[in-house]
Scaffold this active site. Structure first.
Site, short mmCIF file in Angstrom:
data_model
loop_
_atom_site.label_atom_id
_atom_site.label_comp_id
_atom_site.label_asym_id
_atom_site.label_seq_id
_atom_site.Cartn_x
_atom_site.Cartn_y
_atom_site.Cartn_z
N ASP A 1 -0.55 -4.72 -3.66
CA ASP A 1 -1.90 -4.18 -3.73
C ASP A 1 -1.97 -2.65 -3.68
OD1 ASP A 1 -4.51 -5.20 -4.21
OD2 ASP A 1 -5.13 -4.47 -2.25
N HIS B 1 -7.10 -6.39 1.39
CA HIS B 1 -6.03 -5.48 1.00
C HIS B 1 -4.67 -5.94 1.53
CE1 HIS B 1 -4.00 -1.85 -0.09
NE2 HIS B 1 -3.94 -1.34 1.14
N SER C 1 0.84 -1.20 0.00
CA SER C 1 0.00 0.00 0.00
C SER C 1 0.88 1.26 0.00
CB SER C 1 -0.95 -0.04 1.20
OG SER C 1 -1.98 0.90 1.08
#
Length: 343
Positions: free
Chosen positions: A178, A305, A153
């Site tokens: 991700d 996530h 992230s």
């Protein structure tokens, strides 16, 4: 009927044994395990069951102290950079697998976990990149081992910027988890609402862990029990736990994390692996780049996530196979025991 016709049984007569009952379909079913209380099911787990050691890294000439977890003793260094609001312990379960074939290092970024700096809330991309380089220099001096950057992230953005700007010597691989520019930029307008809708206070750590799993932010209870406690701080005035990192106050940095990220990712001069939780996260620039074979992409299904937490075994295997496929290591050789994928 005449009473004489009723013959009495002798007192010493033995009772007939009842016939053996037919075998039950449930006779071999083991006893049901005792029901766990929330205190047991969501109780915190120690980092030491997954990493080998933890240490504080002080940056020379400053009062900045970064907390670092590490595991393994041989092979290239898989340097893990967590996402916003997470900590280095989000890689704990994965580290316990990766360390069998490589070294793993995971730091708490400034404003996160057990790291403390002169300005914890300067989360600009430039500062975050500088922090990573400073920690690496303290750990390895001027002789860096073979390094594979792994960023999740926001940490993926940091890893991409470091690689694109060639800020780390002996960088031999990049794994981004991700995060895609198009999806990230589109979601920023909703981020404040998402952050405001989550609980801000927890009576106990167990309640925070339970919410993270039941709320869907994490899907692996074991990983949540390791990582979630490190994202909290105790508020004595309110007698409760709250988030260590007030992400809602870092909005001015969000655009800088993700703007231009896809082009920068494609420009990175090292082998690249992009791990996604869904194909809908791939934007146009990366779709074209992937079709041109500029990087390897894997969609890890049935995860949220935090892929490295939800599917830690698959994540660890993908990272190790990436290292093996690209012959990353001290002598540029494959990791023993891993087969190179067919091209």
């Amino acid at each position: 009927m005449d009473a004489k016709e009723l013959s009495s049984l002798p007192e010493d007569a033995e009772e007939e044994s009842p016939p053996n009952p037919p075998p039950s379909a449930f006779s071999s079913v083991p006893d049901r395990p005792p029901i766990q209380t929330p205190l047991q099911k969501y109780g915190p787990l120690e980092w030491s069951g997954y990493f080998d050691k933890e240490e504080d890294v002080t940056i020379p000439g400053t009062t900045d102290v970064f907390h670092v977890y590490s595991a393994g003793s041989d092979g290239p260094v898989v340097f893990c950079i967590h996402g916003g609001g997470y900590t280095g312990l989000s890689f704990a379960l994965s580290a316990s697998q990766i360390k069998k074939n490589a070294r793993v290092v995971a730091m708490d970024l400034r404003g996160h976990g057990k790291s403390f700096t002169e300005n914890d809330w300067d989360l600009s991309i430039e500062t975050l990149c500088s922090d990573v380089v400073s920690v690496l220099k303290v750990l390895y001096g001027d002789s860096f081992p073979a390094i594979v950057l792994v960023g999740h992230s926001m940490g993926g953005s940091v890893a991409v910027h470091l690689s694109a700007k060639k800020m780390i010597s002996n960088l031999q691989g990049l794994v981004v988890v991700d995060v895609v520019e198009g999806t990230a930029m589109a979601s920023l307008i909703h981020m404040q609402k998402i952050l405001s809708n989550r609980p801000q206070h927890f009576r106990t750590i167990e309640k925070a862990i339970e919410w993270s799993v039941r709320g869907g932010s994490l899907r692996n209870i074991e990983s949540a029990r390791i990582s979630v406690p490190s994202t909290l701080t105790y508020n004595e005035a309110k007698n409760c736990y709250t988030y260590r990192t007030p992400l809602e106050e870092t909005e001015k940095y969000w655009k800088g994390w993700y703007e231009g990220l896809s082009d920068k990712f494609l420009s990175c001069p090292v082998p690249k692996l992009l791990l996604l939780a869904g194909t809908d996260r791939l934007d146009k620039i990366l779709t074209i780049g992937q079709m041109q074979g500029k990087f390897q992409m894997v969609v890890v299904r049935y995860t949220g996530h935090a892929i490295q937490e939800d599917a830690h075994d698959e994540f660890a295997s993908l990272v190790l196979n990436f290292i093996s496929r690209n012959r990353i290591g001290p002598c540029g050789v494959e990791i023993p025991g891993l087969r190179r994928p067919l091209k």
